[in-house]
Design a protein around this motif. Structure first.
Motif, PDB file in Angstrom:
ATOM      1  N   THR A 196      40.582 -23.581 -44.971  1.00  0.00           N
ATOM      2  CA  THR A 196      39.662 -22.708 -44.233  1.00  0.00           C
ATOM      3  C   THR A 196      38.807 -21.897 -45.195  1.00  0.00           C
ATOM      4  O   THR A 196      37.641 -21.563 -44.904  1.00  0.00           O
ATOM      5  CB  THR A 196      40.450 -21.761 -43.315  1.00  0.00           C
ATOM      6  OG1 THR A 196      41.505 -21.186 -44.059  1.00  0.00           O
ATOM      7  CG2 THR A 196      41.021 -22.492 -42.107  1.00  0.00           C
ATOM      8  N   LYS A 197      39.375 -21.587 -46.378  1.00  0.00           N
ATOM      9  CA  LYS A 197      38.641 -20.783 -47.373  1.00  0.00           C
ATOM     10  C   LYS A 197      37.415 -21.579 -47.887  1.00  0.00           C
ATOM     11  O   LYS A 197      36.331 -21.014 -48.123  1.00  0.00           O
ATOM     12  CB  LYS A 197      39.585 -20.454 -48.528  1.00  0.00           C
ATOM     13  CG  LYS A 197      39.117 -19.330 -49.415  1.00  0.00           C
ATOM     14  CD  LYS A 197      40.234 -18.964 -50.377  1.00  0.00           C
ATOM     15  CE  LYS A 197      39.835 -17.834 -51.272  1.00  0.00           C
ATOM     16  NZ  LYS A 197      40.948 -17.492 -52.186  1.00  0.00           N
ATOM     17  N   PHE A 222      34.124 -12.374 -47.278  1.00  0.00           N
ATOM     18  CA  PHE A 222      34.455 -12.619 -45.853  1.00  0.00           C
ATOM     19  C   PHE A 222      35.895 -13.094 -45.707  1.00  0.00           C
ATOM     20  O   PHE A 222      36.665 -12.583 -44.905  1.00  0.00           O
ATOM     21  CB  PHE A 222      33.495 -13.693 -45.300  1.00  0.00           C
ATOM     22  CG  PHE A 222      32.371 -13.131 -44.500  1.00  0.00           C
ATOM     23  CD1 PHE A 222      31.582 -12.098 -45.007  1.00  0.00           C
ATOM     24  CD2 PHE A 222      32.071 -13.617 -43.236  1.00  0.00           C
ATOM     25  CE1 PHE A 222      30.532 -11.586 -44.267  1.00  0.00           C
ATOM     26  CE2 PHE A 222      31.039 -13.102 -42.485  1.00  0.00           C
ATOM     27  CZ  PHE A 222      30.253 -12.086 -43.004  1.00  0.00           C
ATOM     28  N   ASP A 223      36.227 -14.068 -46.504  1.00  0.00           N
ATOM     29  CA  ASP A 223      37.569 -14.647 -46.404  1.00  0.00           C
ATOM     30  C   ASP A 223      38.649 -13.615 -46.695  1.00  0.00           C
ATOM     31  O   ASP A 223      39.610 -13.477 -45.965  1.00  0.00           O
ATOM     32  CB  ASP A 223      37.676 -15.817 -47.381  1.00  0.00           C
ATOM     33  CG  ASP A 223      39.047 -16.451 -47.333  1.00  0.00           C
ATOM     34  OD1 ASP A 223      39.339 -17.153 -46.325  1.00  0.00           O
ATOM     35  OD2 ASP A 223      39.881 -16.216 -48.250  1.00  0.00           O
ATOM     36  N   LEU A 225      38.205 -10.392 -43.905  1.00  0.00           N
ATOM     37  CA  LEU A 225      38.503 -10.721 -42.507  1.00  0.00           C
ATOM     38  C   LEU A 225      39.949 -11.179 -42.318  1.00  0.00           C
ATOM     39  O   LEU A 225      40.622 -10.773 -41.379  1.00  0.00           O
ATOM     40  CB  LEU A 225      37.544 -11.814 -42.005  1.00  0.00           C
ATOM     41  CG  LEU A 225      36.280 -11.313 -41.323  1.00  0.00           C
ATOM     42  CD1 LEU A 225      35.399 -12.496 -40.916  1.00  0.00           C
ATOM     43  CD2 LEU A 225      36.596 -10.492 -40.094  1.00  0.00           C
ATOM     44  N   SER A 226      40.432 -12.007 -43.252  1.00  0.00           N
ATOM     45  CA  SER A 226      41.825 -12.474 -43.102  1.00  0.00           C
ATOM     46  C   SER A 226      42.805 -11.309 -43.213  1.00  0.00           C
ATOM     47  O   SER A 226      43.805 -11.249 -42.513  1.00  0.00           O
ATOM     48  CB  SER A 226      42.140 -13.557 -44.132  1.00  0.00           C
ATOM     49  OG  SER A 226      42.058 -13.009 -45.431  1.00  0.00           O
ATOM     50  N   ALA A 227      42.463 -10.368 -44.102  1.00  0.00           N
ATOM     51  CA  ALA A 227      43.343  -9.196 -44.251  1.00  0.00           C
ATOM     52  C   ALA A 227      43.320  -8.342 -42.990  1.00  0.00           C
ATOM     53  O   ALA A 227      44.374  -7.894 -42.503  1.00  0.00           O
ATOM     54  CB  ALA A 227      42.892  -8.376 -45.457  1.00  0.00           C
ATOM     55  N   VAL A 286      42.437  -9.247 -39.896  1.00  0.00           N
ATOM     56  CA  VAL A 286      43.077  -9.964 -38.761  1.00  0.00           C
ATOM     57  C   VAL A 286      44.586 -10.005 -38.933  1.00  0.00           C
ATOM     58  O   VAL A 286      45.346  -9.775 -37.975  1.00  0.00           O
ATOM     59  CB  VAL A 286      42.488 -11.392 -38.652  1.00  0.00           C
ATOM     60  CG1 VAL A 286      43.308 -12.231 -37.689  1.00  0.00           C
ATOM     61  CG2 VAL A 286      41.047 -11.337 -38.199  1.00  0.00           C
ATOM     62  N   ALA A 287      45.055 -10.266 -40.160  1.00  0.00           N
ATOM     63  CA  ALA A 287      46.503 -10.320 -40.401  1.00  0.00           C
ATOM     64  C   ALA A 287      47.153  -8.986 -40.079  1.00  0.00           C
ATOM     65  O   ALA A 287      48.226  -8.929 -39.473  1.00  0.00           O
ATOM     66  CB  ALA A 287      46.776 -10.710 -41.854  1.00  0.00           C
ATOM     67  N   LEU A 305      47.240  -8.606 -36.359  1.00  0.00           N
ATOM     68  CA  LEU A 305      48.273  -9.480 -35.776  1.00  0.00           C
ATOM     69  C   LEU A 305      49.684  -8.981 -36.093  1.00  0.00           C
ATOM     70  O   LEU A 305      50.583  -9.045 -35.262  1.00  0.00           O
ATOM     71  CB  LEU A 305      48.105 -10.917 -36.296  1.00  0.00           C
ATOM     72  CG  LEU A 305      46.914 -11.700 -35.724  1.00  0.00           C
ATOM     73  CD1 LEU A 305      46.847 -13.083 -36.350  1.00  0.00           C
ATOM     74  CD2 LEU A 305      47.038 -11.837 -34.216  1.00  0.00           C
ATOM     75  N   TYR A 306      49.878  -8.458 -37.275  1.00  0.00           N
ATOM     76  CA  TYR A 306      51.199  -7.936 -37.653  1.00  0.00           C
ATOM     77  C   TYR A 306      51.605  -6.777 -36.745  1.00  0.00           C
ATOM     78  O   TYR A 306      52.721  -6.726 -36.228  1.00  0.00           O
ATOM     79  CB  TYR A 306      51.166  -7.473 -39.115  1.00  0.00           C
ATOM     80  CG  TYR A 306      52.523  -7.070 -39.640  1.00  0.00           C
ATOM     81  CD1 TYR A 306      53.406  -8.030 -40.125  1.00  0.00           C
ATOM     82  CD2 TYR A 306      52.931  -5.742 -39.638  1.00  0.00           C
ATOM     83  CE1 TYR A 306      54.659  -7.668 -40.591  1.00  0.00           C
ATOM     84  CE2 TYR A 306      54.179  -5.367 -40.100  1.00  0.00           C
ATOM     85  CZ  TYR A 306      55.032  -6.334 -40.586  1.00  0.00           C
ATOM     86  OH  TYR A 306      56.275  -5.974 -41.025  1.00  0.00           O
ATOM     87  N   GLY A 337      52.462  -8.060 -33.447  1.00  0.00           N
ATOM     88  CA  GLY A 337      53.804  -8.677 -33.493  1.00  0.00           C
ATOM     89  C   GLY A 337      54.895  -7.631 -33.354  1.00  0.00           C
ATOM     90  O   GLY A 337      55.878  -7.816 -32.632  1.00  0.00           O
ATOM     91  N   ILE A 338      54.701  -6.515 -34.076  1.00  0.00           N
ATOM     92  CA  ILE A 338      55.686  -5.426 -34.011  1.00  0.00           C
ATOM     93  C   ILE A 338      55.769  -4.886 -32.579  1.00  0.00           C
ATOM     94  O   ILE A 338      56.864  -4.683 -32.030  1.00  0.00           O
ATOM     95  CB  ILE A 338      55.298  -4.278 -34.987  1.00  0.00           C
ATOM     96  CG1 ILE A 338      55.287  -4.767 -36.431  1.00  0.00           C
ATOM     97  CG2 ILE A 338      56.207  -3.075 -34.801  1.00  0.00           C
ATOM     98  CD1 ILE A 338      56.641  -5.040 -37.035  1.00  0.00           C
ATOM     99  N   ARG A 348      54.909  -6.425 -29.851  1.00  0.00           N
ATOM    100  CA  ARG A 348      55.503  -7.465 -28.982  1.00  0.00           C
ATOM    101  C   ARG A 348      57.027  -7.468 -29.114  1.00  0.00           C
ATOM    102  O   ARG A 348      57.749  -7.567 -28.120  1.00  0.00           O
ATOM    103  CB  ARG A 348      54.923  -8.828 -29.374  1.00  0.00           C
ATOM    104  CG  ARG A 348      55.504 -10.003 -28.585  1.00  0.00           C
ATOM    105  CD  ARG A 348      55.115  -9.934 -27.143  1.00  0.00           C
ATOM    106  NE  ARG A 348      55.778 -10.979 -26.366  1.00  0.00           N
ATOM    107  CZ  ARG A 348      56.058 -10.904 -25.086  1.00  0.00           C
ATOM    108  NH1 ARG A 348      55.742  -9.818 -24.412  1.00  0.00           N
ATOM    109  NH2 ARG A 348      56.628 -11.897 -24.469  1.00  0.00           N
TER     110      ARG A 348
END
Lengths: 183, 692
Positions: free
Chosen positions: A72-73, A125-126, A129-131, A133-134, A137-138, A141-142, A144
């Motif tokens: 993806t990168k 961007f990579d 944005l990944s940081a 979004v992660a 999401l983390y 997750g917590i 959830r």
């Protein structure tokens, strides 16, 4: 007696293996064709190929550096890198399509900066944005996990410890040994 | 509740003296019904019937009565009371009422019979057994009244069972009364208090409690003995034990044994010989007695005495010449019975001395059937029992010291249970087929063989079944339908119907002594016999090992009684069940359902409505819904658990969690921006924008 089914099962097992081998060989056969095709195309459009090869160097570097399977990168960096190359590619195509012109463009620092800067933006961007979004999401997750825990507690409170499935149950769904029945 | 049975024809007795009435006013009184008071402190020993005590009773309109307070272990003739109350005869003591009351001296409920006090004094007192009356007096004072009473009994399908001079009463002080009145016959089992002298040979061999219901022919026999006692001048059986009296009757015949050397003359001789005939088929019937009363002289057949064998058989150190006497002795020494059989001595005696092939065949069959059940423990007693009836088909059921008629077995069992004696011999009677072997050889027309066979067969099955509602307890109630419920929990109550039972339980609960569970083996068996519809569907629940099923079974059964009999509220029982409700509610998985149930049941419990309580708790649909919900919840819990574990694993590596998703998003965003840039650049380039 026992050996017969084994003997029978051998061709049955081998069928998918053969199919897999065929697919692999097809994939292996396809790559050289693609490579040869690419080289031929690169030779035919040599000025564009030179410009893109030099302009897309960051992407080529990422292609080898990115260990992920999805790559993806490469897409992130490559897309913006390509966007950075496009104005110069257009210039090449419209203002004398030649190898000299191609070299003239790539030797222009401004062009190189533009193309590599675009790739750098892709890097940023990579990374960013990944940081982001992660992290989001983390946290989700917590949250959830907490919700699951609460729901499980609710279920256990309403239906008893038997609902956890951790106790041996009788035919009617009650613990065979009923410790702490009143809760 | 006491049931009123009117006997209005009898003249009312004058009220007691003023001083006596003042004395009675100071005594404690037990209200029998609205208009009869019983005085437990005022005994009338003259009217006692053996162990059953008589007490003074007075009605509101000052008529004198006496009350017989029945003993718990002696089952009164409750069914007979209904028939007796319907008899309207001036020579019978009139039964005014009968029913159950609370009897403070023993803190228990007792069955009470209220009679009008018309008795006077007993004709025979003490051990006097010979009155030497003139024949004419006997005819006028005894024969005619008793015959009219017997006629009334026949019309009501009833037998007195206690006809004897000692149970005949007369008022006045003259030695020979003008009118006699027959005393009570209902307060104890039929013929229980009747001396052996007045019993036929067959009934004489039986324990007093186990004689079974008397028949009209037994009454005629007792009537005959009574006549002989009135007329004879001496007692030929004086000083003899009961066993010896029976032996004398067997050896000499009843007439000869009772009259001895006395020689009666005139017409009464025929009557005596007729009613004292030892063969029930030859004994005079009431019709024949009536023919005799009309003046026609019938000649009764001579009593056929059992033939004596020319050579005796030695049993237990004694010589026996007659089969019936030998059979009667078998239960006294069972090991010696085994010796007789193993040595073939009995069979040889039957072939060579008695020469009775039929008896021999019965004996061999008895030996065979006894050995089929094995020769281990109990073999001797079983052999003695089976051989006894094989030798003498008229012999009672003899086993381990018990001597019973088939009809009397139930009352004997009831008494053994009340007195807490060993009931294993009764279990053996049915489990080892002893009772069945006995009934199969019976030939008497006075035994309802068909009914007994079916009841004994049912008992055998009940004992084999053994679960609650069956077992030996059920046998008691099938063999003795008149017996009250013998449950330990109801030991203070006289429970004769399901309604009595539920009322007794309510009383127990109101006194704060509610049992853990209401129904036990006895009460279940009792209910199953009295009204199978209120319990048989719930016997499976009652027999369950699961506590909630037992409680629910109890509730459903009591609710069925309440509903079937349209009975009022039972708040005491309902509250007792509320105490057990946790066990039932815990069978629902859903806590919300439990709470709702508790609230609903509590509301109906406050109203004492057992039927509604049972209806709510026995909701199959709700139970199925609860189970479905529980399974769904289990599935949800399992799915959540799986998801949690997956999250747990992924969250453990916080550096990589979400990175791939982030990169995917970055790639998409980057691609979109790149596409926009390329398109814009291309557009501007091809439109010759000034930028280029």
């Amino acid at each position: 007696m026992a050996s017969k089914p084994k003997a029978k099962s051998t061709p049955a097992k081998s069928a998918p293996a053969v199919a897999g081998k065929k697919k692999k060989s097809a994939a292996k056969g396809g790559l050289p064709v693609f490579m040869v095709g690419s080289i031929v195309m690169a030779a035919v459009f040599l000025p564009s190929s030179v410009l893109l090869t030099i302009g897309m160097m960051p992407t080529i570097a990422v292609l080898f550096a990115d260990p992920s399977h999805a790559k993806t990168k490469v897409v992130t960096v490559g897309a913006l890198n390509l966007a950075g190359c496009v104005p110069f590619l257009l210039e090449l195509w419209t203002q004398g399509y030649s190898l000299d012109k191609s070299f003239t463009i790539v030797s222009d620092p401004k062009a190189i900066i533009v193309m590599y800067a675009a790739a750098a933006i892709g890097y940023i961007f990579d990374w960013s944005l990944s940081a982001i979004v992660a992290s989001v999401l983390y946290q989700r997750g917590i949250v959830r996990q907490e919700l699951i825990r609460k729901r499980q507690e609710e279920l256990a409170l309403r239906w008893g410890p038997e609902v956890t499935g951790q106790l041996p149950l009788d035919h009617y769904g009650f613990a065979v040994e009923q410790p702490g029945k009143d809760h | 509740m006491a049931e009123e049975t009117g006997q209005k024809q009898v003249q009312a007795q004058p009220a007691p003296e003023k001083t006596e009435s003042k004395k009675l006013e100071r005594m404690s009184v037990i209200k029998f019904s609205h208009d009869i008071d019983i005085y437990p402190d005022s005994r009338i020993p003259e009217y006692d019937v053996g162990e059953v005590k008589a007490y003074r009773a007075i009605s509101r309109d000052k008529v004198n009565y006496f009350a017989l307070v029945c003993e718990r272990h002696l089952v009164p003739r409750i069914r007979g009371a209904t028939a007796y109350a319907g008899v309207n005869n001036p020579f019978l003591v009139p039964l005014v009422a009968s029913g159950v009351i609370y009897w403070p001296p023993v803190n228990q409920q007792r069955f009470v019979l209220i009679y009008k006090d018309v008795l006077g004094k007993r004709l025979l007192r003490g051990n006097e057994q010979a009155l030497d009356w003139r024949q004419d007096d006997v005819m006028n004072i005894v024969v005619k009244p008793i015959i009219t009473a017997l006629l009334d009994f026949r019309n009501r399908d009833f037998a007195h069972g206690a006809i004897r001079p000692a149970n005949m009463f007369a008022s006045g002080h003259t030695p020979k009364p003008e009118k006699i009145v027959l005393g009570d016959c209902l307060s104890v089992p039929s013929s229980y208090d009747q001396p052996l002298l007045y019993q036929t040979i067959e009934r004489g061999m039986v324990a007093p409690l186990a004689r079974g219901e008397a028949t009209l022919t037994d009454d005629l026999y007792a009537f005959g003995v009574s006549l002989a006692v009135f007329m004879r001048s001496n007692d030929p059986l004086e000083g003899m034990s009961d066993d010896e009296v029976v032996r004398a009757k067997i050896e000499h015949g009843s007439y000869a044994a009772i009259t001895g050397k006395e020689r009666f003359k005139g017409s009464i001789l025929g009557l005596l010989r007729g009613v004292l005939h030892d063969d029930p088929t030859q004994r005079w019937t009431l019709e024949e007695v009536m023919v005799w009363m009309d003046g026609r002289r019938l000649s009764p057949k001579q009593s056929i005495k059992e033939e004596k064998a020319p050579r005796p058989i030695l049993f237990s150190g004694k010589k026996y010449f007659q089969m019936s006497l030998l059979a009667m002795s078998f239960d006294s020494n069972p090991p010696d019975v085994v010796r007789l059989i193993e040595s073939d001595e009995l069979q040889q005696w039957l072939i060579r001395s008695v020469e009775d092939d039929v008896a021999l065949e019965r004996v061999e069959m008895a030996i065979k059937t006894t050995r089929e059940k094995g020769t281990g423990p109990g073999y001797e007693d079983r052999l003695a029992a089976n051989l006894s009836v094989a030798l003498d088909t008229k012999a009672p059921l003899c086993y381990k010291g018990l001597r019973m008629t088939g009809d009397g077995t139930g009352k004997m069992m009831a008494e053994a249970i009340i007195q807490k004696r060993d009931i294993q011999p009764f279990v053996d009677l049915f489990a080892q087929n002893i009772a069945f072997n006995w009934i199969t050889v019976q030939e008497s027309q006075h035994i309802d063989i068909g009914s007994l066979i079916s009841r004994f067969d049912a008992c055998r099955n009940f004992i084999r079944h053994g679960k609650i509602g069956y077992g030996i307890e059920r046998c008691v109630y099938i063999l003795c339908p008149e017996v009250h419920c013998l449950s330990e929990k109801l030991s203070e109550y006289f429970v004769n119907t399901p309604e009595d039972m539920i009322n007794a339980f309510e009383d127990i609960c109101k006194k704060g002594r509610a049992p853990v569970l209401f129904l036990d083996r006895h009460s279940a068996a009792f209910l199953s016999m009295k009204d199978a519809k209120v319990i048989d569907s719930y016997l499976f629940d009652l027999a369950s090992h699961e506590e909630y099923k037992k409680i629910l079974g109890n509730l459903k059964c009591l609710a069925a009684i309440q509903k079937r009999s349209s009975m009022p509220a039972f708040p005491g029982i309902a509250q007792a069940f509320m105490g057990m409700m946790d066990v039932i509610c815990l069978r629902y998985h859903d806590r919300d359902v439990r709470e709702k149930l508790q609230k609903s049941v509590a509301r109906y419990a406050a109203e004492g409505d057992l039927a509604k309580m049972a209806g709510i708790l026995n909701n199959v649909e709700l139970l199925a819904r609860d189970m479905g919900g529980f399974k769904e919840a289990m599935r949800e819990f399992s799915t959540l658990k799986k998801e949690y574990n997956e999250l747990e694993t992924r969250l453990a590596d916080s550096t990589s969690f979400g990175r791939s998703t982030g990169r995917e998003i970055a790639a998409v965003v980057s691609s979109i921006i790149a596409a926009i840039i390329i398109l814009t650049t291309s557009f501007m380039f091809f439109t010759q924008s000034p930028t280029f």
